[in-house]
Design an enzyme around this catalytic site. Structure first.
Site, short mmCIF file in Angstrom:
data_model
loop_
_atom_site.label_atom_id
_atom_site.label_comp_id
_atom_site.label_asym_id
_atom_site.label_seq_id
_atom_site.Cartn_x
_atom_site.Cartn_y
_atom_site.Cartn_z
N GLY A 16 -18.71 68.76 -29.55
CA GLY A 16 -19.84 68.02 -29.25
C GLY A 16 -19.44 66.59 -28.85
CD GLU A 122 -36.91 59.99 -29.98
OE1 GLU A 122 -36.85 61.23 -29.85
OE2 GLU A 122 -36.07 59.50 -30.57
CG HIS A 245 -38.07 67.17 -35.28
ND1 HIS A 245 -39.19 67.20 -34.88
CD2 HIS A 245 -37.19 66.28 -34.56
CE1 HIS A 245 -39.30 66.35 -33.97
NE2 HIS A 245 -38.04 65.93 -33.72
NE ARG A 291 -37.45 62.76 -36.14
CZ ARG A 291 -36.33 63.11 -35.48
NH1 ARG A 291 -35.24 63.28 -36.06
NH2 ARG A 291 -36.38 62.44 -34.46
CG HIS A 352 -34.06 67.82 -36.69
ND1 HIS A 352 -33.82 68.48 -35.25
CD2 HIS A 352 -33.84 66.56 -36.09
CE1 HIS A 352 -33.56 67.59 -34.37
NE2 HIS A 352 -33.58 66.51 -34.82
NE ARG A 387 -31.15 61.94 -37.36
CZ ARG A 387 -31.49 62.45 -36.12
NH1 ARG A 387 -31.02 61.51 -35.18
NH2 ARG A 387 -32.07 63.20 -35.88
P1 FAD Z 1 -22.31 68.80 -32.56
O1 FAD Z 1 -22.85 68.16 -31.21
O2 FAD Z 1 -22.88 69.78 -33.28
O3 FAD Z 1 -20.71 69.71 -32.08
C1 FAD Z 1 -20.25 70.44 -33.36
C2 FAD Z 1 -19.02 71.24 -32.87
O4 FAD Z 1 -18.24 71.75 -33.55
C3 FAD Z 1 -19.39 72.11 -31.89
O5 FAD Z 1 -18.64 72.30 -30.72
C4 FAD Z 1 -19.22 73.51 -32.92
O6 FAD Z 1 -18.91 74.85 -32.14
C5 FAD Z 1 -18.03 73.10 -33.42
N1 FAD Z 1 -17.54 73.60 -34.80
C6 FAD Z 1 -18.43 73.84 -35.87
N2 FAD Z 1 -17.48 74.45 -36.61
C7 FAD Z 1 -16.30 74.80 -36.20
C8 FAD Z 1 -15.37 75.37 -36.64
N3 FAD Z 1 -15.08 75.90 -38.00
N4 FAD Z 1 -14.33 75.61 -36.16
C9 FAD Z 1 -14.22 75.06 -34.78
N5 FAD Z 1 -15.50 74.34 -34.28
C10 FAD Z 1 -16.33 74.21 -35.13
N6 FAD Z 1 -30.03 63.42 -31.99
C11 FAD Z 1 -30.43 62.16 -31.40
O7 FAD Z 1 -29.69 61.04 -31.54
N7 FAD Z 1 -31.21 62.21 -30.34
C12 FAD Z 1 -31.79 63.27 -29.83
O8 FAD Z 1 -32.87 63.26 -29.09
C13 FAD Z 1 -31.70 64.56 -30.80
N8 FAD Z 1 -32.12 65.65 -30.22
C14 FAD Z 1 -31.95 66.85 -31.05
C15 FAD Z 1 -32.58 67.96 -30.72
C16 FAD Z 1 -32.04 69.29 -31.54
C17 FAD Z 1 -32.75 70.49 -31.01
C18 FAD Z 1 -31.09 69.23 -32.34
C19 FAD Z 1 -30.43 70.52 -32.87
C20 FAD Z 1 -30.25 67.90 -32.79
C21 FAD Z 1 -30.97 66.71 -32.25
N9 FAD Z 1 -30.31 65.51 -32.51
C22 FAD Z 1 -30.77 64.41 -31.65
C23 FAD Z 1 -29.04 65.45 -33.44
C24 FAD Z 1 -27.83 65.48 -32.52
O9 FAD Z 1 -28.02 66.28 -31.55
C25 FAD Z 1 -26.76 65.91 -33.26
O10 FAD Z 1 -26.58 65.01 -34.83
C26 FAD Z 1 -25.31 65.36 -32.49
O11 FAD Z 1 -25.47 65.78 -31.41
C27 FAD Z 1 -24.01 65.82 -33.50
O12 FAD Z 1 -22.96 65.63 -32.63
P2 FAD Z 1 -21.64 66.24 -33.34
O13 FAD Z 1 -20.45 65.92 -32.17
O14 FAD Z 1 -21.35 65.64 -34.57
O15 FAD Z 1 -21.87 67.77 -33.51
C1 SIN Z 2 -36.31 64.44 -30.68
O1 SIN Z 2 -36.46 64.41 -29.56
O2 SIN Z 2 -37.43 64.55 -31.30
C2 SIN Z 2 -35.02 64.40 -31.55
C3 SIN Z 2 -34.55 63.02 -31.70
C4 SIN Z 2 -33.61 62.94 -32.93
O3 SIN Z 2 -33.53 63.99 -33.70
O4 SIN Z 2 -33.14 61.85 -32.95
#
Ligand code: FAD
Ligand code: SIN
Length: 538
Positions: A16, A122, A245, A291, A352, A387
């Site tokens: 991610g 937001e 959420h 939220r 969420h 958050r």
């Molecule tokens: P992620 O993007 O979740 O990536 C995790 C990675 O780890 C993935 O590739 C997964 O496959 C991998 N992984 C997990 N476990 C293992 C394992 N055991 N072995 C190998 N790989 C593994 N935040 C905002 O700031 N703004 C927004 O508008 C927003 N909208 C959102 C909308 C939705 C629908 C969701 C679900 C979340 C939203 N969030 C938003 C929150 C935000 O998207 C996440 O907090 C953020 O993207 C997390 O990033 P990350 O890199 O930490 O993890």
């Molecule tokens: C959303 O678009 O409502 C998600 C934003 C967030 O989780 O920060």
């Protein structure tokens, strides 16, 4: 015959925003492996809608962003973490744009032909400061980062590689100082467990929404990183603060689908079935209150009326505005027969975001030498008890960058220890599938029913007991039979559920996202106290 250990300078678990940003920041200095348990774009990042919060407008200031974050965090944020992360945001955003991320722009009023970033709003934000790519911001960020990673010869991305557990030197040989030296990984294409070795291991595994029956999160969000770190004896903080959420699409055929907070930011109203706009009875900021407040208000309205959902209405902004700002939401709702330009959308709250996680400093460093945690998996102190919307993509970007700088400035010593190959049972069991799917459903349902938006001590205790029994059953399977991705996720899910329940039981007050009817008020004595759980290793 087991494969030889695979050696890298940096091992990153997760693809991610956090994992990819770290990889790009260290790739010039060494060989990087990104291991990811499904396809590379399977992440919460790819689903993020509303945007990324950062100060880019002259009408805004870091100080205002800090104040909004502290207020949402309900007295539990670490103020110095808040100030540092938010102050470094604009520089990281500029880098993301330089890398090719295309945020939505608009024409500058009274300056035909010139353009600026379009900023949306937001809940909890006092200014327009959310950069976005229409209503699919995460997909655009993920696209740009994956393109850069794909073009970098020092980075190897291994898909369908499921990290099982961290390897600790102190466990292999107790005369060694304890540190992380690698990871056991289920290599799914080859159907075997491989050993990966590196002096730096980064957990960027995201959150744990799947621990609840209803969640906005994709299937990967099973809390693997938190569970792995806990098993390695690393401190886990503030897990009671699960963010629900307020607005997910309520439709019998829809797997929970988020309706972005930006819809309320652009003027959407929350209505009851009888048409009453109810938020005025809960908070002066109406639909744009933080939220936790909006989710609890909806929960209370649903319980009071017995209705299965409330409604989100933006039709008064006009069809053109709605289609232009929310093209993906519009198309998705239409698939379910809901035309958001003309009628309200039925919505319910769903799990969420995990505000707690692996305790780190601001460089993502954990207490275990060599182990870093960044993104949603980490607890840096930015979010406190709740958050602020769109602060998580920002935190992941900033902390990934800081962690990379830290390991480049202070590289851990190379790994110098013989690592044993993986050993567990080799048998398979016909019962496994049914046990996994039954326990999976049971955990998610009991978390939803007993450890949801409103909690009580009695329900928490009930959940604690049930989860203890389930963990015993899972342990038996884990040690006796060949591991599968489903079993590994179940084990992690159960551990994370237990951590949420135990943390909730420790906190004798209501604060932010943790609301307990037995202690309905915040207790000033707990205002700056984080909960912390650590497994004692034997
Ligand atoms: P992620 O993007 O979740 O990536 C995790 C990675 O780890 C993935 O590739 C997964 O496959 C991998 N992984 C997990 N476990 C293992 C394992 N055991 N072995 C190998 N790989 C593994 N935040 C905002 O700031 N703004 C927004 O508008 C927003 N909208 C959102 C909308 C939705 C629908 C969701 C679900 C979340 C939203 N969030 C938003 C929150 C935000 O998207 C996440 O907090 C953020 O993207 C997390 O990033 P990350 O890199 O930490 O993890
Ligand atoms: C959303 O678009 O409502 C998600 C934003 C967030 O989780 O920060």
């Amino acid at each position: 015959m087991p494969e030889k250990p695979r050696k890298f300078d940096f091992i990153i678990l997760g693809s991610g925003v956090a994992g990819l940003t770290f990889a790009l920041s260290v790739a010039e200095k060494g060989r990087v492996a990104i291991l990811t348990k499904k396809n590379r774009a399977d992440s919460s990042t790819n689903w993020a809608q509303g945007g990324i919060a950062s100060v880019t407008s002259r009408e805004d200031s870091i100080e205002l962003h800090v104040q909004d974050t502290l207020e949402a965090g309900a007295g539990l944020c670490n103020e110095s973490a808040v100030r540092t992360i938010l102050a470094e945001g604009p520089a990281r955003i500029a880098e993301l744009i330089a890398l090719g991320t295309q945020f939505t722009e608009r024409e500058i009023p009274n300056a035909p032909g010139s353009r600026e970033l379009d900023l949306t709003k937001e809940g909890g934000h006092s200014k327009r400061r959310i950069l976005h790519a229409k209503d699919a911001t995460g997909a655009e960020i993920e696209r740009a980062l994956l393109a850069a990673v794909g073009a970098n010869p020092n980075i190897t991305v291994l898909e369908n590689h499921f990290a099982i557990d961290l390897i600790l030197s102190g466990k292999i040989d107790s005369s060694h100082p304890n540190r992380v030296v690698g990871v056991y990984v289920l290599n799914q294409p080859a159907n075997r467990v491989d050993v990966f070795v590196a002096p730096v291991v980064v957990l960027a595994t995201g959150g744990s929404g799947k621990v609840y029956l209803y969640t906005t999160n994709p299937d990967i969000a099973t809390g693997d990183g938190v569970a792995m770190a806990y098993r390695a004896g690393v401190g886990i903080g503030n897990m009671e603060f699960v963010q629900f959420h307020p607005t997910c699409l309520y439709h019998p055929q829809a797997k929970t689908y988020l309706i972005s907070e930006a819809v309320r930011g652009e003027g959407g109203w929350l209505l009851r079935r009888d048409g009453e706009r109810f938020m005025g009875r809960y908070d002066r900021r109406l639909e744009l209150a933080p939220r936790d407040i909006v989710a609890r208000a909806i929960d209370s309205e649903m319980k009071r009326t017995g209705d299965p959902c409330v409604f989100l209405d933006i039709s008064h902004r006009g069809a053109e505005f709605v289609r232009h700002h929310f093209p993906n939401l519009y198309a998705r709702c239409l698939e379910f027969g809901i035309d958001m330009t003309r009628e309200p959308i039925p919505v319910v709250p769903a799990a969420h975001y995990q505000c707690g996680g692996i305790i780190t400093d601001l460089d993502g460093a954990t207490e275990l030498p060599g182990l870093f945690a960044i993104g949603e998996v980490a607890c840096t102190g930015l979010h406190g008890a709740n958050r602020l919307a769109s602060n998580s993509l920002l935190e992941a970007l900033v902390c990934a960058h800081r962690a990379a700088n830290r390991v480049l400035l202070h590289p851990p010593a190379p790994v110098d220890i013989e690592i044993p190959t993986w050993k567990t049972g080799e048998a398979t069991d016909a019962d496994e599938l049914v046990v996994v799917s039954h326990n999976w459903d049971e955990i998610r349902r009991l978390m939803w029913d007993y450890v949801g938006i409103v909690r009580t001590n009695k329900r928490l205790k009930r959940a604690e007991k049930r989860l203890g029994n389930l963990q015993e059953e899972i342990r038996e399977f884990y040690w006796n039979f060949k591991v599968t991705a489903d079993l590994l996720e179940l084990r992690n899910l159960c551990t994370v559920a237990q951590l949420i329940v135990e943390s909730a039981l420790i906190r004798p007050e209501s604060r932010g996202l943790h609301f307990n009817l037995d202690y309905p008020e915040p207790d000033p004595a707990w205002a700056q106290r984080n909960t912390e759980l650590r497994k004692i290793l034997r």
